[in-house]
Design an enzyme around this catalytic site. Structure first.
Site, PDB file in Angstrom:
ATOM      1  N   ASN A 136       0.830  -1.203   0.000  1.00  0.00           N
ATOM      2  CA  ASN A 136       0.000   0.000   0.000  1.00  0.00           C
ATOM      3  C   ASN A 136       0.858   1.244   0.000  1.00  0.00           C
ATOM      4  O   ASN A 136       1.968   1.265   0.526  1.00  0.00           O
ATOM      5  CB  ASN A 136      -0.953  -0.012   1.200  1.00  0.00           C
TER       6      ASN A 136
ATOM      7  N   CYS B 130       5.682   3.340   9.174  1.00  0.00           N
ATOM      8  CA  CYS B 130       5.182   3.530   7.827  1.00  0.00           C
ATOM      9  C   CYS B 130       6.345   3.876   6.887  1.00  0.00           C
ATOM     10  O   CYS B 130       7.015   4.873   7.087  1.00  0.00           O
ATOM     11  CB  CYS B 130       4.155   4.661   7.828  1.00  0.00           C
TER      12      CYS B 130
ATOM     13  N   CYS C 151      10.610 -34.941  -6.455  1.00  0.00           N
ATOM     14  CA  CYS C 151      11.705 -35.061  -5.492  1.00  0.00           C
ATOM     15  C   CYS C 151      12.997 -35.394  -6.215  1.00  0.00           C
ATOM     16  O   CYS C 151      14.067 -34.878  -5.905  1.00  0.00           O
ATOM     17  CB  CYS C 151      11.388 -36.118  -4.433  1.00  0.00           C
TER      18      CYS C 151
ATOM     19  N   CYS D 105      22.551 -38.688   1.443  1.00  0.00           N
ATOM     20  CA  CYS D 105      21.534 -37.689   1.791  1.00  0.00           C
ATOM     21  C   CYS D 105      22.046 -36.804   2.919  1.00  0.00           C
ATOM     22  O   CYS D 105      22.543 -37.307   3.931  1.00  0.00           O
ATOM     23  CB  CYS D 105      20.230 -38.388   2.218  1.00  0.00           C
TER      24      CYS D 105
ATOM     25  N   CYS E 250       7.463 -32.534  -2.515  1.00  0.00           N
ATOM     26  CA  CYS E 250       6.528 -33.651  -2.659  1.00  0.00           C
ATOM     27  C   CYS E 250       5.089 -33.169  -2.436  1.00  0.00           C
ATOM     28  O   CYS E 250       4.781 -32.576  -1.411  1.00  0.00           O
ATOM     29  CB  CYS E 250       6.858 -34.749  -1.651  1.00  0.00           C
TER      30      CYS E 250
END
Lengths: 418, 449
Positions: free
Chosen positions: A73, A135, A350, A378, A388
């Site tokens: 805004n 602001c 994946c 991994c 996934c």
């Protein structure tokens, strides 16, 4: 039924859900309607010397078919006469004595003006004031708003102007447009703030129309930076909230703001240290009626856990968020992905994510739908489980190793040997 | 002679196009799978996740290009492919929700292409030189012509009918695929650079050996013939239709000029039988009965076609076979007999031997009989050109589609392979034979240098 009522820095509210200062709280009509529908409190749209606005004022980004994932805004503070605002605040407070009405304020850096204005706000019967130091557009270019929140000395000084003459709790609303939110937050406390609220909007340019090459939104061919909010900013808000909550020098209540749309979002803010929360974009999107979901959901959540009072969960997860150096290193504690073949639908997302964006440790087996993780390679980064589309199909399984060591402990160990 | 387009409301397309917002919602349901099963399930290998993503990104024109790059008849296939057995059958979302409506999304892209300027297709990356004749402008012929034209070959298509498209133009009911779609596709192939000779029959208008001499390769893609006779008395009476003739009439004649009668029997239970039955209903027949010698479990029409005909009010008579068409000058009835499988046979099998139930004969009071019991194989053609056949089927190499005649190939339905004969499989044949022709001609050219 759990007790949802709160006492936030002396401000009492039937529930922790307040409307944030903004277009939702511009008039007595709106705030009364919101209270009728169940909101616990409202921070009135920032009052000050009335401004003149531009048109258009808002722009959003959509994602995956959902509208307003992020909202920006360039609207300024209230453009209504001060007297009108103050009169309506008093009327609302008379009609809703048990709801929280907080008045957001922004004035030039002059102690006399602040003293006078705080006095007038007190006379309305409002429950507290919130200083808008956040602001990031328009007002900041006139020496107010985020320009104050970005400089701790200014924040302390102006807070003092307001706090000195105030018998009401003073909340300082912080800007996220800083590298570290803690210095301005602590400066505000030193200036006399009774509480902090965060985050205000984030400086942003929403986009460019690639056909016309016009900025979005554009006002007769020109655009400007504006304040970004909505669901997309929640993680930024959570980080800043927890960094303040975990700072020992910050002893005042914190009010969480930023992307809260569901009761789940609110619970996250509460768990990271917010004693109350403020909602803006979600209610601008769907209307005040979302308050029913928020209160019922929070109530059910607390009931299910046998928690009687909402303040009992405030900050309960905060201590777990901290320094990277205190995380156990991967030779000490590691996750390994496990693809549950019976749930796999065979999209291979994946596989390609790991192959191109991670550590090349997922193999496809000819004739088999589900890919397989080569566990030895991994690193437990989570990427496969994130891409996934099937919930819980890829499980990240923790693997404990013999040692328990963080980077900090490792450094200490290495230093002690030398 | 150009076809007069039938715009009769009775034959308006039944499946409505997606509204733009429906298309967007549906496109966003695609997971953009890697090495996606839908691509593998498409005989022409359309890159489905890519074209759906392009729709989701508002690049509908690019989506059409992605489709046409793999399948020049994408607009036809979007409408008539048995998608639940192909791409949508492979969609992973059938596991966690329902399959993405790939066919209807493809139609969004192709409808857009049909109303837009001609869209150049990407360079195919293969370049050759030579002249190739294609006999037949149906799906297989168009598939082959497109691929070879894009490779740089001079391609001429010879078609007996006045318009191209084959069954897409003449044999698919308009409420499944409007005629304009098929004709637009033929025009597209023309715009790519293929030359068409319509109303030209090999052996009648042009000598077969002359054709072979003029071209480096000849691809035969003539499809199948008309519906064979049933071999029963009275079937030459007025009021007995070949189902394909009926469908063709609905596309080339004013509908009011077609005399369909009031009570109609359709013989057979394949997709053409269903089409003929629903055509008859839309033409105003009061009672339409599909007569089949087995029952629903053995019928070869797709399930959705069966349901569609039922919704149209078509009734089914199972375990029934026609034995004589009755009438003096035109059909006045159909004498039928009941059937059953012989003792011990599987009544659900399409192969099981049948026997007539003694004394079961009855007369169906009909004034129209439509036969839809398959199509004849072009065995006379193979004898005429001297191509080796086996069981009246032309012998072709599995990989290259080359016949026993050097430089002569055969593809599509005219191979008479049985089983599912789909447009998409015919286009795939065309692409495969184009590659085989290219390889053969490249070798020949290299030798002659």
């Amino acid at each position: 039924m759990a007790d949802l009522s709160i006492d936030f820095a002396g401000i009492k509210s039937p529930n922790p859900f307040w409307l944030a200062s903004g277009p939702l709280t511009n008039t007595g009509y709106q705030v009364s309607k919101a209270f009728d529908e169940g909101w616990g409190g409202a921070v009135w749209k920032t009052i000050g010397d009335p401004v003149i606005n531009v048109s258009a004022r808002l722009a959003s980004i959509d994602y995956g078919g959902r509208r307003m994932m992020g909202l920006n805004n360039i609207e300024l503070i209230s453009d209504r006469p001060l007297d009108d605002n103050l009169r309506e605040i008093a009327e609302v407070k008379r009609r809703f004595p048990h709801h929280a009405v907080i008045v957001s304020m922004m004035f030039e850096s002059n102690p006399q003006i602040w003293a006078e204005m705080v006095k007038r706000v007190q006379d309305t019967g409002a429950d507290g004031i919130e200083l808008n130091f956040g602001c990031p557009h328009g007002m900041s270019e006139r020496g107010m708003g985020s320009i104050i929140g970005q400089v701790p000395e200014y924040a302390q000084t102006i807070t003092r102007y307001a706090a000195d003459g105030s018998s009401l709790p003073v909340i300082v609303k912080l800007t996220p447009n800083v590298t570290d939110v803690r210095p301005p937050g602590k400066a505000a406390i030193q200036g006399g703030a009774d509480a902090l609220s965060l985050i205000n909007t984030i400086n942003s340019v929403m986009g460019v129309d690639i056909d016309s090459w016009m900025p979005i939104p554009q006002i007769d061919g020109r655009g400007s930076h504006g304040g970004y909010c909505g669901p997309a900013v929640k993680p930024i808000a959570l980080h800043m909230l927890s960094s303040l909550y975990n700072d020992r020098a910050v002893r005042v209540p914190l009010c969480g703001i930023g992307g809260i749309e569901t009761w789940r979002d609110a619970v996250e803010f509460l768990l990271l240290g917010a004693g109350a929360v403020q909602v803006c974009t979600a209610a601008m999107h769907y209307g005040f009626r979302i308050i029913n979901d928020l209160t019922q959901g929070l109530n059910d959540y607390l009931d299910q856990r046998g928690i009687a009072q909402v303040n009992q969960i405030v900050g309960k997860a905060a201590m777990r968020v901290g320094d990277w150096n205190d995380l156990r290193l991967s030779y000490s504690y590691q996750l390994v992905a496990n693809i549950h073949a019976d749930q796999c639908i065979g999209c291979n997302l994946c596989y390609v994510a790991c192959e191109d964006g991670a550590h090349q440790c997922i193999d496809r087996i000819p004739g088999q739908k589900a890919p397989v993780v080569r566990e030895a390679d991994c690193v437990g980064c989570n990427l496969c489980s994130l891409v996934c589309p099937v919930p819980d199909c890829i499980e990240m399984v923790p693997v404990e190793h013999a040692v328990s060591e963080t980077w900090r402990q490792r450094q200490e160990r290495l230093t002690s040997f030398s | 002679m150009a076809i007069v387009l039938n715009q009769d409301h009775r034959f308006e397309e039944v499946v409505p196009p997606f509204e733009p917002s429906e298309a967007m919602d549906e496109a966003l349901r695609c997971y953009y799978c890697y090495d996606a099963p839908c691509i593998k399930a498409c005989p022409t290998g359309i890159n489905i996740p890519v074209f759906i993503r392009q729709i989701a990104n508002h690049d509908v024109k690019a989506a059409a290009r992605t489709i046409m790059d793999a399948n020049i008849l994408g607009a036809t296939c979007a409408r008539i492919c048995p998608t639940e057995a192909l791409c949508e059958g492979g969609c992973v979302r059938k596991e966690d929700s329902r399959p993405v409506s790939i066919g209807r999304l493809q139609r969004v892209a192709m409808d857009h292409a049909m109303t837009s300027d001609y869209l150049p297709l990407p360079d195919i990356g293969v370049h050759g030189q030579g002249r190739v004749a294609v006999v037949g402008a149906g799906p297989a012929g168009l598939g082959a012509a497109t691929a070879l034209t894009r490779m740089g070959y001079v391609v001429e298509v010879f078609e007996e009918k006045p318009e191209g498209g084959g069954l897409d133009t003449y044999g698919i009911v308009s409420y499944r695929e409007p005629l304009s779609v098929s004709l637009w596709e033929v025009d597209l192939v023309h715009k790519l650079g293929t030359t068409f000779h319509f109303g030209t029959r090999i052996g009648r208008d042009i000598e077969w050996e002359g054709l072979r001499a003029q071209f480096d390769a000849v691809i035969i893609a003539v499809g199948l013939g008309r519906v064979p006779k049933m071999g029963i008395l009275g079937e030459d009476l007025a009021g007995v239709w070949d189902a394909l003739d009926l469908v063709e009439a609905t596309k080339t004649m004013a509908l009011d000029d077609i005399d369909i009668g009031r009570q109609v029997a359709v013989i057979g239970a394949g997709n053409t039988a269903v089409d003929a039955a629903t055509c008859a209903k839309r033409l105003g027949a009061e009672e339409v009965t599909i007569v089949y010698r087995r029952d629903q479990t053995a019928m070869s029409a797709y399930q959705y076609e069966y349901e569609f005909a039922k919704q149209d009010g078509v009734s089914y008579k199972w375990w029934t076979v026609p034995v004589q068409v009755l009438g003096n000058h035109r059909v006045q009835g159909l004498r039928c007999a009941r059937t059953q499988v012989v003792a011990g046979a599987d009544k659900n099998s399409r192969e099981a031997d049948l026997q007539l139930l003694p004394g079961s004969e009855f007369v169906l009071p009909v004034d129209t009989v439509i036969r839809a019991i398959g199509q004849t194989k072009p065995s006379a053609l193979w004898d005429e050109i001297g191509a080796e056949t086996r069981n009246h089927r032309v012998v072709v190499d599995d990989e290259t589609f080359s016949t026993s005649l050097s430089g002569v190939y055969a593809i599509g339905d005219c191979l008479g392979r049985g089983g599912e004969a789909t447009v998409v499989a015919a286009v795939a044949d065309g692409k495969k034979v184009a590659w085989a022709v290219h390889q053969q001609l490249t070798r020949t050219n290299e030798r002659s240098v």
